[in-house]
Structure formats: structure tokens, C-alpha cells
Design a protein around this motif. Structure first.
Motif, short mmCIF file in Angstrom:
data_model
loop_
_atom_site.label_atom_id
_atom_site.label_comp_id
_atom_site.label_asym_id
_atom_site.label_seq_id
_atom_site.Cartn_x
_atom_site.Cartn_y
_atom_site.Cartn_z
N ASP A 601 0.81 -1.22 0.00
CA ASP A 601 0.00 0.00 0.00
C ASP A 601 0.84 1.26 0.00
O ASP A 601 0.46 2.29 0.56
CB ASP A 601 -0.95 0.01 1.21
CG ASP A 601 -1.88 -1.18 1.23
OD1 ASP A 601 -2.33 -1.58 0.15
OD2 ASP A 601 -2.13 -1.73 2.32
N GLY A 602 2.05 1.18 -0.61
CA GLY A 602 2.92 2.35 -0.64
C GLY A 602 3.60 2.64 0.67
O GLY A 602 4.09 3.75 0.89
N ARG A 610 8.24 8.93 -3.73
CA ARG A 610 7.45 9.90 -2.97
C ARG A 610 6.37 9.19 -2.18
O ARG A 610 5.86 8.15 -2.61
CB ARG A 610 6.80 10.93 -3.91
CG ARG A 610 7.77 11.65 -4.82
CD ARG A 610 7.04 12.39 -5.92
NE ARG A 610 7.97 12.99 -6.88
CZ ARG A 610 8.37 14.24 -6.83
NH1 ARG A 610 7.90 15.04 -5.88
NH2 ARG A 610 9.21 14.72 -7.72
N ILE A 611 6.01 9.75 -1.07
CA ILE A 611 4.85 9.26 -0.32
C ILE A 611 3.59 9.58 -1.13
O ILE A 611 3.40 10.70 -1.59
CB ILE A 611 4.78 9.91 1.07
CG1 ILE A 611 5.96 9.44 1.93
CG2 ILE A 611 3.45 9.58 1.76
CD1 ILE A 611 6.05 10.13 3.28
N ASN A 612 2.74 8.58 -1.30
CA ASN A 612 1.48 8.75 -2.02
C ASN A 612 0.48 7.75 -1.45
O ASN A 612 0.28 6.67 -2.00
CB ASN A 612 1.67 8.56 -3.52
CG ASN A 612 0.40 8.83 -4.31
OD1 ASN A 612 -0.52 9.49 -3.81
ND2 ASN A 612 0.32 8.34 -5.53
N LEU A 653 -2.27 11.53 0.78
CA LEU A 653 -1.13 12.20 1.38
C LEU A 653 0.06 12.07 0.45
O LEU A 653 0.39 10.97 0.02
CB LEU A 653 -0.80 11.59 2.75
CG LEU A 653 -1.92 11.63 3.79
CD1 LEU A 653 -1.46 10.96 5.08
CD2 LEU A 653 -2.36 13.05 4.07
N GLN A 654 0.69 13.20 0.14
CA GLN A 654 1.80 13.18 -0.81
C GLN A 654 2.96 14.02 -0.29
O GLN A 654 2.78 14.95 0.50
CB GLN A 654 1.35 13.72 -2.18
CG GLN A 654 0.32 12.84 -2.87
CD GLN A 654 -0.06 13.36 -4.24
OE1 GLN A 654 0.22 14.49 -4.60
NE2 GLN A 654 -0.71 12.51 -5.03
N TYR A 663 12.80 5.60 8.55
CA TYR A 663 11.36 5.62 8.81
C TYR A 663 10.83 7.04 8.84
O TYR A 663 11.52 7.98 9.25
CB TYR A 663 11.06 4.93 10.15
CG TYR A 663 11.41 3.47 10.17
CD1 TYR A 663 10.62 2.54 9.50
CD2 TYR A 663 12.55 3.02 10.83
CE1 TYR A 663 10.96 1.19 9.50
CE2 TYR A 663 12.89 1.66 10.84
CZ TYR A 663 12.09 0.76 10.17
OH TYR A 663 12.42 -0.57 10.16
N TYR A 664 9.56 7.17 8.41
CA TYR A 664 8.88 8.46 8.37
C TYR A 664 7.54 8.32 9.06
O TYR A 664 6.83 7.32 8.88
CB TYR A 664 8.67 8.91 6.92
CG TYR A 664 9.95 9.21 6.17
CD1 TYR A 664 10.37 10.51 5.95
CD2 TYR A 664 10.76 8.17 5.68
CE1 TYR A 664 11.55 10.79 5.25
CE2 TYR A 664 11.93 8.43 5.00
CZ TYR A 664 12.32 9.74 4.79
OH TYR A 664 13.49 10.00 4.11
#
Length: 753
Positions: A601-602, A610-612, A653-654, A663-664
């Protein structure tokens, strides 16, 4: 440096040639002096008239002689300066005359450049020192640009600049990145810059600083294998070189570069269920020139060690995988790590691999029954419901939670709540149902399985879901094939396992090798649809029949982010006996595991991505959905995550491209880690390549590759054309013009006399 820079400084690339030319200017003077002595006085009758004329024109004749002498000397002096390649450097005149030289440095700052033995500077530190000194020593009129080869980024700005101090400060502030190398992209960017400047500049020099690692020379060509990557890299190199007047590769690597890295960590099955033991595959790469043995591997769950193991042996240049069991007790987001325990690791950034696991309570499946049963008959989806309610080994609870609905209910059922949608003996979907299925498969990454039956209209199914419609079918439905005659029907048509080579059939192959009969090859099929499989390789045949044409029984294909799988026969026993065989349950389970999407799931990304995420990603079990705003990043950093609405009106969220591995998570709300980021596994092979290997990979001459460089040259060009403030061509042209002027004037003066 203190004080004012000189208004004008000059020099010669070959000063001895200028000295010889300057000495040659004495030749016309000597000839002039000698000519003044070549006469004797003879008195005769008409001399008085000539002396009178000479006295009247003496001043003019003297001026003409001195002018011709000056032109001859100046012409020789200018030609000598041109041949010796006079160069100018100044803040004023030099900048005006020498603004036609552009220098581009392509700097490999990928994580392999961070390899360093104890008490020895890394390739990155060596390249930083070379670049800093090089930029500081450039003539004032040179424009310079630095392109980072890990990301294609520029330092600073997007065009070559005269502000060398800004470039120098940016270089000194740079650190080695966590990204992989993409020389091809950096070369393409350099070519774009130089192409715009080709007509306005005379000199365009490029210097490439890299560690010469095997990974950096493979390119990044998007999934067609190393050959395609190398072709792209050669093409990008050639395109860039054609635009330059000087091209050099500076190899700052060392012959003893080596690495051991964890290059993969993934679940053996695409779903992990809370409380059930799951198997995870850990892959370690030996990027050294010797075999490595007895390597310690540690697996951590949410920071706690849950498994330790050792890898017996990995051959030089090879990879090896081990499978480790891990039980995760609670559903929700969990982070898993695999580490290799190396003392004094010389490249620690890839000693660890991270995985965010979205643990489920169960795997929800939606079964759409197009032929519901009654008190006397079973529905077409009943066998599927039973199969997914049982475990494949009949010893433990099932991972799946199937739910049966009718076709009418499909229109009002939210599909995103299910891992797979299985349609059994239904009509072709239309209208809002078709749109929902398309979005579910293509955008949400869902799995759609289609099992036909008597209600299936092949022509309509192809029109709606095939190439003329939604383009979702992995194979077209042909006319039904029905066995005729009592003998054919009694014998039926068996499956052709083709040696059990397909991963879905692997367990059945193991069972047959052990002599176990699980009822797979004894399945009898009396009727099925002939499936038309594309010949372009876009679809995958999982199972075939033992028919004359070797017809396909199960075909699957990736569609967008999801997958569609089609059966040729029914899910119940109307057209075959499969549902009544003991092999039916494990086959449907293995097929489900094989076809379900394997992404997270990204939640697990690679540096540069990129976070998406959907705004409610992975929050159902934890009750703590990720939120936009400031997020924590590795090395005490921060990133900004924004919320946008996609084309389907869903909140996402991007972020910008992530540059650090780790980790983020949101900085507020005490929300657990949301995203895990790894370094690019393709960068792990840092073994140093020879000049010949670099030459072959890039398509350049070995003479263009410099090794053991102590300082970068700032004036010498590959093709003999000096850059920056060199005005040799202008001087050469001026010298020729002076010679022509002297010849014409000498002719005119002689005629006048």
C-alpha cells in the motif's frame, strides 16, 4: 584571498612558442636596417631634380616605411601569440573576452561513494576535495555547473553560472546521498544544458567524477534488464559527448571496493494475518571477489529481535536467500528489519533492509454468485465459499473470510473493503458496477477473478471487458467446448500440469514427487470456454488442459495496479469435478496468494520515491490514521506531507521525493511509523571496474578515463581547443588581416613612388 583581483592577467599555454615568435619580429627590423646601407652616391646631371623631389616627399616616405615595418612586426607578434594560445583572466576584460567557456561537472554522489576503509577518505570525500579546488582555480570568466548523478539535481540553480563562490559553498556543504546512481539521467540533463549553449559558446567541457562501481555502469533503464540499461547509458554518453569540446571521466574509486548487503526483505505470501506465523524471505548479496561464509542475520519486529540465523555460504558476486518465520500478534502497521552483523562495516547504509507490514485480522473476499442455489441445489459460488473457509493444510484456521452476495448487491457493496472480488457465473458487468470494478482493479490494486458458467455470454463479456471495452480481460472468451459421447464424458478432460513448473503448482509437484495423490491430475472437465490468450506475452497461463490444442484453463494478467484472473470452466461441479477433489482447496489458496498484489500500500519505498498514500491508509486497526503536515524523517530531519484530492475524489497524502533511508511518521499525535524507505538494492554491487570495463560500458576511449588524479585540469581541452579566456582564434584572424593589409599597402606605396 584578500585584496583586489587584477584588472587583466594573461598567460600562454605554450609560452616558448610566443618567445620564438617575438624573436622573429626582429627580422623585419634587421632587414630594414640592412637595406639602409645598400647604396652608394653617384653624382650625375639630373641628380639635382631628384634631390629636390625627395626633399619635398621625405616626410611622407618615411612615414610609409615605418608604417609597413610596424605592420610586419605586429603581424608576426600577433601570430606568435595565437600559436602560443594567449589566455586572459580578469574581472572586467577577461570576463568579456572569455565568457564563451562552459564547464559541467557530473558528480556521482550515490551511496556507493560512501565506501571507506578505516582512516581512509571515501570516494565521495576525495571527489569533493577535487571539485572544490577545481572550481576555486577556474578563470573568472568561466561559467560552471555541477550535476549530481544520484538524483539529476543541480548545484545551485539550473544553468551554468559565473558565481563560483556559490558553487564552491554548495559543494562543501554536500554530503553523500542514500540514493543510487543514474549516470544516464545526469548525462541527459547535461546534454540538455549544453544544447541550449552550443551556438553561444566556443568551449564546452564536461568532467565526470565517479567511483567506477559495477552498479553505476548498469544504468537505470526501467526494467528490461542490464543490456537495455547499458544501451541507454551508452546512448546518453554519446549524446553528451557530441555537444562537448572536452570530455573526461575521473575515476576516484579504489580496486579494493567490496560490499555485503541486504538487498531484499519480503513476505512469502502477499498477506500477513495477525496471530499466524508468516514466512519472510531475506536476500543477501555478496559483492566481493571471494566467497563469504557464516554470515549472521538478525530480524527485528518493531525494534525487538525476533529471529537470528546464519547464512552458510555465498559465492563471490552471488546472492542467497533464507526464509525466516515471524509471528505478529496484533493487526495494524508493523515494521520489520533484516540486518547483517558485520564488524567495522565499510558501507553500513545497506546492511539493513526495512519492510512496513500491514497486518490483517483476516483476508476478506467477496464472492458474487450469479446462480444462487435453492433448497435442492448449491449456488455456483458455494464451492468457493467452502474452499476459502478451510485452511489448505486442514490443521489450522483459514486466513480468508469469504462473503457471498448476489449480482444485485454488487452495485451497493464497497469493493475497497475486500482483497479480491470473485465473480462466478455472472453476466457481464455494466454501468456503475463496471466503473467500480475498473477503479478497484486499476487504481486500488484489487484482484478480480472471473469463473464462467451457463449465464456467461462470451460475445458480451468480450465486448464489455475485452479490448473493445474496459481492456481488463487477460484472455478472450471463445465458444464453449463440450465433450460429446458417453465415453468422452465419462473419461473427461484432465489438467496438463506441464511438469508442475508454475509457482502455483509447485506444492502439487512436491506432493507427486513424494508419491502422494491429491486428486489434481484426476480432475475431469466436460465443458469449458476456449480462451484466446494474447501472443504478445502480456498474459500468463497458469494451467492448461490435456486437449489437442493444449487449451488454457486459467489465465492471469496485471491490469493497472491490480490483477485479473480468468477460468475456462465453472467454480462448481456442473462442468467439471474439480470442486469435489481434495486439490481444489489448496489450488484456490495458492492461486489467491500468487495473484494478490504484493505491494504494501505504498508503505515501503525506495530512496527517490514519494509518499502517495490514501489518507486512511493502514489506520483501521491502529485507530491512528496518518495526517498531513510535518513528518519526522531520518537523521532528525523533517519533511512536509500535504493532502490532495485525486481524480476519484479520494484524499491522498503526498510528499516530495524522499532522500534518506529510514522511517517516516507524523511529527504529532504519537502515530507509529507509517513509511519505511530503503536504499536502492541495484547500487549494492560496488566492485571496482577497470578502465577497459568503464570504457566498454560508456562507449568512450580509455584515454578519456583518468585514475589516481591529484587535481583536475582547468585549461587543457581534449581536442586542443583551450577554453575560458583563450583568444587564439581571434588573434590568428587578426594576424592574417595584418599581413593582408601590409601587402596591399606595400603595393599601393610602391605604385605611388
Amino acid at each position: 584571498m584578500t585584496g583586489l583581483m587584477p584588472i587583466l592577467a594573461f598567460g600562454f599555454i605554450t609560452p616558448w612558442l610566443f618567445a620564438a615568435g617575438a624573436a622573429a619580429t626582429s627580422v623585419p627590423i634587421i632587414i630594414h636596417l640592412l637595406n639602409k646601407r645598400r647604396f652608394r652616391i653617384v653624382v650625375w646631371a639630373a641628380m639635382d631634380f631628384l634631390l629636390a623631389a625627395q626633399r619635398r616627399n621625405a616626410r611622407r616616405l618615411k612615414f610609409q616605411r615605418w608604417l609597413l615595418l610596424a605592420l610586419r612586426c605586429l603581424a608576426l607578434l600577433v601570430l606568435a601569440a595565437a600559436i602560443a594560445q594567449l589566455t586572459l583572466s580578469s574581472t572586467a576584460i577577461g570576463g568579456m573576452l572569455s565568457g564563451d567557456r562552459v564547464l559541467v561537472a557530473i558528480w556521482d554522489d550515490s551511496y556507493s561513494m560512501g565506501f571507506a576503509r578505516p582512516n581512509t577518505p571515501s570516494a565521495f570525500e576525495k571527489s569533493k576535495k577535487l571539485l572544490t579546488e577545481w572550481v576555486a582555480g577556474l578563470p573568472a570568466g568561466d561559467r560552471v555547473m555541477v550535476i549530481r548523478a544520484s538524483t539529476g539535481g543541480q548545484l545551485p540553480g539550473s544553468k551554468p553560472t559565473l558565481d563560483r563562490e556559490a558553487i564552491r559553498r554548495a559543494i562543501e556543504a554536500s554530503t553523500v546521498s542514500d540514493a543510487g546512481t543514474d549516470l544516464a539521467a545526469a548525462f541527459d540533463q547535461g546534454a540538455d544544458v549544453l544544447k541550449d549553449l552550443e551556438k553561444s559558446t566556443r568551449s564546452r567541457q564536461v568532467v565526470v567524477l565517479t567511483d567506477g562501481s559495477a552498479s553505476s555502469l548498469k544504468g537505470q533503464a526501467g526494467g528490461r534488464g542490464q543490456a537495455a540499461d547499458t544501451d541507454r547509458l551508452k546512448k546518453s554518453t554519446d549524446n553528451l559527448r557530441k555537444l562537448t569540446t572536452g570530455f573526461k571521466i575521473v575515476d576516484v574509486g579504489t580496486s579494493d571496493q567490496m560490499n555485503l548487503a541486504v538487498t531484499d526483505l519480503r513476505p512469502e505470501r502477499p498477506v500477513v494475518v495477525a496471530g499466524m506465523t508468516a514466512e519472510f524471505r531475506v536476500t543477501i548479496q555478496n559483492a566481493t571477489n571471494t566467497a563469504q561464509s557464516d554470515l549472521p542475520v538478525t530480524v527485528l519486529l518493531d525494534g525487538v529481535i525476533v529471529h537470528t540465523d546464519r547464512v552458510a555460504k555465498i559465492d563471490a558476486g552471488a546472492s542467497r536467500s533464507i526464509v525466516v518465520p515471524v509471528t505478529i500478534a496484533t493487526p495494524g502497521r508493523h515494521h520489520l528489519e533484516a540486518r547483517i552483523g558485520l564488524e567495522n562495516s565499510m558501507l553500513p547504509v545497506d546492511d539493513v533492509r526495512r519492510l512496513m507490514v500491514n497486518v490483517q485480522r483476516e483476508v476478506p473476499l467477496l464472492l458474487v454468485d450469479g446462480s444462487p442455489g435453492d433448497a435442492r441445489t448449491l449456488g455456483s459460488a458455494t464451492y468457493l465459499w467452502v474452499a476459502y473457509n478451510l485452511s489448505s493444510d486442514a490443521k489450522s484456521a483459514s486466513l480468508f473470510a469469504p462473503r457471498i452476495i448476489s449480482e444485485l448487491e454488487l452495485a451497493t457493496t464497497p469493493l475497497k473493503n475486500y482483497a479480491a472480488v470473485i465473480m462466478s457465473d455472472t453476466a457481464e458487468p455494466r454501468g456503475t458496477v463496471l466503473e467500480a470494478l475498473q477503479r478497484y482493479v486499476r487504481d486500488d490494486g484489487g484482484l478480480l477473478m472471473i469463473l464462467p458458467g451457463p449465464r456467461t455470454n462470451a460475445e458480451q463479456m468480450n465486448a464489455v471487458l475485452g479490448e473493445r471495452g474496459a481492456k481488463m480481460l487477460p484472455a478472450t472468451f471463445g465458444q464453449p467446448v463440450k465433450l460429446e459421447g458417453s465415453e468422452q464424458i465419462q473419461r473427461g478432460l484432465a489438467f496438463n500440469a506441464e511438469g508442475f513448473t508454475h509457482p502455483v503448482l509447485a506444492k502439487f509437484g512436491d506432493a507427486y514427487k513424494r508419491g502422494e495423490q491429491v486428486g489434481f491430475l484426476s480432475v475431469q472437465t466436460n465443458q469449458y470456454f476456449k480462451l484466446g490468450v494474447p501472443k504478445d506475452g502480456s498474459s500468463e497461463v497458469v494451467l492448461r488442459y490435456q486437449s489437442d490444442a493444449n487449451d488454457a484453463a486459467v489465465v492471469t494478467q496485471q491490469v493497472g495496479k491490480g490483477r485479473v484472473t480468468v477460468f475456462a470452466s465453472t467454480a462448481d461441479t456442473r462442468w467439471n469435478s474439480f470442486g469435489a477433489k481434495p486439490s481444489f482447496v489448496p489450488f484456490m489458496h495458492e492461486l489467491m496468494f500468487y495473484c494478490l498484489p504484493r505491494d504494501t500500500d505504498g508503505l515501503t519505498l525506495t530512496v527517490g520515491e514519494r509518499i502517495n498514500l490514501l489518507a486512511d491508509a493502514s489506520s483501521a486497526e491502529t485507530g491512528k490514521a496518518p495526517v498531513p503536515g510535518a513528518w519526522t524523517a531520518p537523521k532528525n530531519g523533517r519533511i512536509n506531507v500535504t493532502q490532495v484530492v485525486d481524480k476519484d475524489s479520494r484524499a491522498r497524502l503526498q510528499s516530495q521525493a524522499l532522500t534518506l533511508a529510514g522511517y517516516y511518521a507524523p511529527a504529532t499525535g504519537n502515530i507509529p511509523n507509517v513509511v519505511a524507505v530503503n536504499v536502492d538494492a541495484a547500487e549494492a554491487d560496488i566492485r571496482h571496474q577497470s578502465a577497459a570495463q568503464i570504457s566498454a560500458a560508456l562507449g568512450v576511449e580509455t584515454s578519456d578515463i583518468l585514475q589516481n588524479v591529484k587535481a583536475l585540469e582547468t585549461r587543457t581541452e581534449t581536442n586542443g581547443d583551450s577554453g575560458g579566456s583563450n583568444i587564439a582564434r581571434a588573434l590568428l584572424l587578426a594576424g592574417l588581416i595584418l599581413l593582408v593589409a601590409e601587402t596591399v599597402m606595400a603595393r599601393l606605396f610602391s605604385v605611388y613612388r
